[in-house]
Design a protein around this motif. Sequence first.
Motif, PDB file in Angstrom:
ATOM      1  N   ILE A  20      22.221  15.484 -51.516  1.00  0.00           N
ATOM      2  CA  ILE A  20      22.644  16.836 -51.161  1.00  0.00           C
ATOM      3  C   ILE A  20      22.673  17.004 -49.643  1.00  0.00           C
ATOM      4  CG2 ILE A  20      22.010  19.283 -51.255  1.00  0.00           C
ATOM      5  CD1 ILE A  20      20.861  18.731 -54.063  1.00  0.00           C
ATOM      6  N   ASP A  21      21.632  16.526 -48.968  1.00  0.00           N
ATOM      7  CA  ASP A  21      21.589  16.642 -47.506  1.00  0.00           C
ATOM      8  C   ASP A  21      22.653  15.765 -46.851  1.00  0.00           C
ATOM      9  OD1 ASP A  21      19.578  18.455 -47.632  1.00  0.00           O
ATOM     10  OD2 ASP A  21      18.113  17.313 -46.491  1.00  0.00           O
ATOM     11  N   LEU A  22      22.964  14.631 -47.457  1.00  0.00           N
ATOM     12  CA  LEU A  22      24.032  13.780 -46.922  1.00  0.00           C
ATOM     13  C   LEU A  22      25.372  14.515 -46.965  1.00  0.00           C
ATOM     14  CD1 LEU A  22      24.637  10.019 -47.553  1.00  0.00           C
ATOM     15  CD2 LEU A  22      26.507  11.623 -47.854  1.00  0.00           C
ATOM     16  N   LEU A  23      25.664  15.117 -48.108  1.00  0.00           N
ATOM     17  CA  LEU A  23      26.948  15.810 -48.259  1.00  0.00           C
ATOM     18  C   LEU A  23      27.006  17.071 -47.397  1.00  0.00           C
ATOM     19  CD1 LEU A  23      27.455  15.422 -52.120  1.00  0.00           C
ATOM     20  CD2 LEU A  23      28.856  14.398 -50.335  1.00  0.00           C
ATOM     21  N   GLN A  24      25.962  17.883 -47.459  1.00  0.00           N
ATOM     22  CA  GLN A  24      25.989  19.152 -46.727  1.00  0.00           C
ATOM     23  C   GLN A  24      25.836  18.964 -45.225  1.00  0.00           C
ATOM     24  OE1 GLN A  24      22.916  21.483 -48.730  1.00  0.00           O
ATOM     25  NE2 GLN A  24      24.460  22.435 -50.037  1.00  0.00           N
ATOM     26  N   VAL A  32      33.111  20.407 -50.053  1.00  0.00           N
ATOM     27  CA  VAL A  32      31.674  20.268 -50.292  1.00  0.00           C
ATOM     28  C   VAL A  32      31.063  21.606 -50.702  1.00  0.00           C
ATOM     29  CG1 VAL A  32      29.460  19.679 -49.223  1.00  0.00           C
ATOM     30  CG2 VAL A  32      31.493  18.315 -48.710  1.00  0.00           C
ATOM     31  N   ASN A  33      31.612  22.701 -50.178  1.00  0.00           N
ATOM     32  CA  ASN A  33      31.098  24.027 -50.509  1.00  0.00           C
ATOM     33  C   ASN A  33      31.395  24.420 -51.949  1.00  0.00           C
ATOM     34  OD1 ASN A  33      30.210  24.387 -47.818  1.00  0.00           O
ATOM     35  ND2 ASN A  33      32.248  25.096 -47.201  1.00  0.00           N
ATOM     36  N   GLU A  34      32.312  23.712 -52.603  1.00  0.00           N
ATOM     37  CA  GLU A  34      32.689  24.022 -53.980  1.00  0.00           C
ATOM     38  C   GLU A  34      31.926  23.189 -55.003  1.00  0.00           C
ATOM     39  OE1 GLU A  34      34.782  26.518 -54.692  1.00  0.00           O
ATOM     40  OE2 GLU A  34      34.796  26.872 -52.531  1.00  0.00           O
ATOM     41  N   TRP A  61      26.662   8.382 -57.610  1.00  0.00           N
ATOM     42  CA  TRP A  61      26.308   9.701 -58.117  1.00  0.00           C
ATOM     43  C   TRP A  61      27.569  10.416 -58.596  1.00  0.00           C
ATOM     44  CZ3 TRP A  61      21.362  11.995 -58.070  1.00  0.00           C
ATOM     45  CH2 TRP A  61      20.368  11.247 -57.431  1.00  0.00           C
ATOM     46  N   ARG A  62      27.366  11.477 -59.339  1.00  0.00           N
ATOM     47  CA  ARG A  62      28.489  12.345 -59.688  1.00  0.00           C
ATOM     48  C   ARG A  62      28.016  13.795 -59.645  1.00  0.00           C
ATOM     49  NH1 ARG A  62      29.583  11.436 -66.182  1.00  0.00           N
ATOM     50  NH2 ARG A  62      27.591  12.254 -66.930  1.00  0.00           N
ATOM     51  N   VAL A  63      28.934  14.663 -59.334  1.00  0.00           N
ATOM     52  CA  VAL A  63      28.618  16.090 -59.239  1.00  0.00           C
ATOM     53  C   VAL A  63      29.877  16.862 -59.586  1.00  0.00           C
ATOM     54  CG1 VAL A  63      29.183  16.184 -56.759  1.00  0.00           C
ATOM     55  CG2 VAL A  63      27.652  17.900 -57.745  1.00  0.00           C
ATOM     56  N   GLN A  64      29.713  18.018 -60.196  1.00  0.00           N
ATOM     57  CA  GLN A  64      30.861  18.808 -60.636  1.00  0.00           C
ATOM     58  C   GLN A  64      31.301  19.801 -59.570  1.00  0.00           C
ATOM     59  OE1 GLN A  64      29.752  20.739 -64.245  1.00  0.00           O
ATOM     60  NE2 GLN A  64      29.522  18.837 -65.406  1.00  0.00           N
ATOM     61  N   TYR A  65      32.611  20.061 -59.575  1.00  0.00           N
ATOM     62  CA  TYR A  65      33.107  21.199 -58.822  1.00  0.00           C
ATOM     63  C   TYR A  65      32.670  22.468 -59.528  1.00  0.00           C
ATOM     64  CZ  TYR A  65      36.323  18.714 -55.694  1.00  0.00           C
ATOM     65  OH  TYR A  65      36.853  17.917 -54.717  1.00  0.00           O
ATOM     66  N   GLN A  66      32.437  23.534 -58.749  1.00  0.00           N
ATOM     67  CA  GLN A  66      32.035  24.805 -59.361  1.00  0.00           C
ATOM     68  C   GLN A  66      33.168  25.414 -60.183  1.00  0.00           C
ATOM     69  OE1 GLN A  66      30.565  27.207 -56.157  1.00  0.00           O
ATOM     70  NE2 GLN A  66      28.628  26.091 -56.012  1.00  0.00           N
ATOM     71  N   GLN A  67      34.388  25.057 -59.892  1.00  0.00           N
ATOM     72  CA  GLN A  67      35.532  25.674 -60.556  1.00  0.00           C
ATOM     73  C   GLN A  67      36.016  24.877 -61.766  1.00  0.00           C
ATOM     74  OE1 GLN A  67      38.377  26.044 -57.385  1.00  0.00           O
ATOM     75  NE2 GLN A  67      37.340  27.800 -56.466  1.00  0.00           N
ATOM     76  N   GLY A  68      35.353  23.838 -62.127  1.00  0.00           N
ATOM     77  CA  GLY A  68      35.817  23.062 -63.275  1.00  0.00           C
ATOM     78  C   GLY A  68      34.915  21.878 -63.531  1.00  0.00           C
ATOM     79  N   TRP A  69      35.374  21.007 -64.396  1.00  0.00           N
ATOM     80  CA  TRP A  69      34.592  19.848 -64.811  1.00  0.00           C
ATOM     81  C   TRP A  69      35.101  18.576 -64.171  1.00  0.00           C
ATOM     82  CZ3 TRP A  69      30.080  20.244 -67.242  1.00  0.00           C
ATOM     83  CH2 TRP A  69      29.795  21.480 -67.866  1.00  0.00           C
ATOM     84  N   GLN A 112      43.090  12.925 -66.254  1.00  0.00           N
ATOM     85  CA  GLN A 112      43.206  12.384 -64.907  1.00  0.00           C
ATOM     86  C   GLN A 112      41.874  11.756 -64.486  1.00  0.00           C
ATOM     87  OE1 GLN A 112      44.812  15.971 -62.803  1.00  0.00           O
ATOM     88  NE2 GLN A 112      46.362  14.521 -62.084  1.00  0.00           N
ATOM     89  N   LEU A 113      41.954  10.883 -63.496  1.00  0.00           N
ATOM     90  CA  LEU A 113      40.750  10.249 -62.956  1.00  0.00           C
ATOM     91  C   LEU A 113      40.083  11.175 -61.939  1.00  0.00           C
ATOM     92  CD1 LEU A 113      42.281   6.721 -62.389  1.00  0.00           C
ATOM     93  CD2 LEU A 113      40.463   7.244 -64.026  1.00  0.00           C
ATOM     94  N   PRO A 114      38.773  11.167 -61.872  1.00  0.00           N
ATOM     95  CA  PRO A 114      38.088  11.981 -60.858  1.00  0.00           C
ATOM     96  C   PRO A 114      38.198  11.336 -59.484  1.00  0.00           C
ATOM     97  CG  PRO A 114      36.493  10.684 -62.055  1.00  0.00           C
ATOM     98  CD  PRO A 114      37.821  10.425 -62.717  1.00  0.00           C
ATOM     99  N   PRO A 115      38.100  12.133 -58.436  1.00  0.00           N
ATOM    100  CA  PRO A 115      38.107  11.558 -57.086  1.00  0.00           C
ATOM    101  C   PRO A 115      36.820  10.806 -56.805  1.00  0.00           C
ATOM    102  CG  PRO A 115      37.697  13.909 -56.973  1.00  0.00           C
ATOM    103  CD  PRO A 115      37.998  13.603 -58.404  1.00  0.00           C
ATOM    104  N   ILE A 116      36.875   9.847 -55.889  1.00  0.00           N
ATOM    105  CA  ILE A 116      35.706   9.086 -55.463  1.00  0.00           C
ATOM    106  C   ILE A 116      35.580   9.207 -53.949  1.00  0.00           C
ATOM    107  CG2 ILE A 116      34.632   6.808 -55.293  1.00  0.00           C
ATOM    108  CD1 ILE A 116      36.184   5.972 -57.762  1.00  0.00           C
ATOM    109  N   LEU A 117      34.377   9.508 -53.498  1.00  0.00           N
ATOM    110  CA  LEU A 117      34.094   9.514 -52.061  1.00  0.00           C
ATOM    111  C   LEU A 117      33.349   8.223 -51.731  1.00  0.00           C
ATOM    112  CD1 LEU A 117      33.817  10.788 -49.224  1.00  0.00           C
ATOM    113  CD2 LEU A 117      31.683  11.821 -50.035  1.00  0.00           C
ATOM    114  N   PRO A 118      33.992   7.256 -51.079  1.00  0.00           N
ATOM    115  CA  PRO A 118      33.283   6.037 -50.678  1.00  0.00           C
ATOM    116  C   PRO A 118      32.591   6.247 -49.332  1.00  0.00           C
ATOM    117  CG  PRO A 118      35.635   5.788 -50.271  1.00  0.00           C
ATOM    118  CD  PRO A 118      35.422   7.185 -50.778  1.00  0.00           C
ATOM    119  N   VAL A 119      31.297   5.945 -49.287  1.00  0.00           N
ATOM    120  CA  VAL A 119      30.504   6.152 -48.080  1.00  0.00           C
ATOM    121  C   VAL A 119      29.922   4.820 -47.640  1.00  0.00           C
ATOM    122  CG1 VAL A 119      28.549   7.365 -47.046  1.00  0.00           C
ATOM    123  CG2 VAL A 119      29.902   8.476 -48.849  1.00  0.00           C
TER     124      VAL A 119
END
Length: 339
Positions: A20-24, A32-34, A61-69, A112-119
């Motif tokens: 969470i701290d990495l993303l925020q 990220v705010n969503e 990790w995985r996390v959901q958008y607030q506006q959907g799944w 559809q495929l979910p997005p991936i954030l590579p870090v």
Amino acid sequence: MNKAHDSSYKLLFSEPEIIIDLLQGFVHEPWVNELDFTTLEKVSGSYISDDLRSREDDVIWRVQYQQGWIYVYLLIEFQSTIDAYMAVRLMSYMGLLYQDLIKTKQLTANKQLPPILPVVLYNGEKRWDAATELKDLIVKVPGGLEKYLPSLNYLLLDEGAFELKELTPLKNLVAAIFRLENSTTREDIIDVIGNLVEWLATPEQTRLRRSFTVWINRVVLRPANGLEQSIPPINDLEEIRTMLAQRVSEWTNEWKQQGWIEGMEKGMEKGMEKGMEKGMEAEKILLIRLIQRRFGPATAETAKTILNPVMKTDTLEQIGDWIIDSNDGETLLSKLKAL
């Protein structure tokens, strides 16, 4: 990274608070705010193929958008050396992950495929200079072929590129990790550990405190950081801070009496044997090495430029005293610039 560093880093980044701290704190983008961080979860081995599961240095990790799944997957690649073709490696890892998501039907409602954030978390001494965009690694051919080229960007977090002065004000666990990695004095280490003791004081943060304690024991207190080899493993952050605070004076005196002064005396003796001019050059080289060990490569590089024209033995001796007495690189450089 060595194996101890790898496993302890993985332990830290297996904690949701760290992600969470990495993303925020380090992904300054509106999406990220969503995110609904109450849904943040580490992807279990059942979602990952044998090819990815065998990559022990990665955390997904995985996390959901607030506006959907729709899920956002974070693929974290720990790195301590520069890989010029990191973008190609990440493309292959992401391809394997997407194949698994298709196989296990981890898709959106409209398939559809979910997005991936590579870090890429990088903690090497040299600053990262490899391409972060895959297209930059591919020869450009005009005439329409460019539209078929794959596209991939990864988020690079080069720990050494962050200035301590920009990390210190942040109440952020990832910033604390970067500060500890970049600390040049024991006082800096004590200060960061003090922050962690304050931030992680509640009972529900016991596991996270333990993860930080393991990492600090294995990485921050290792002999390569100039700390005593005899330090036993300590099982609590507060104990680590207390122990370091008690030993700062002892370490500093020992450092003055045995390490740096002895090294400078040997350098001066060598200089006298080889002649005054060569001796001063030898002293300069030794002083630069001492500066690098004490304050890091960036300070040493600046000091090297300043020391180059210095040709007086008494001045070099004065600089040796400054290296011993200065608490940080900025203080030392300010004295050198006043020569």
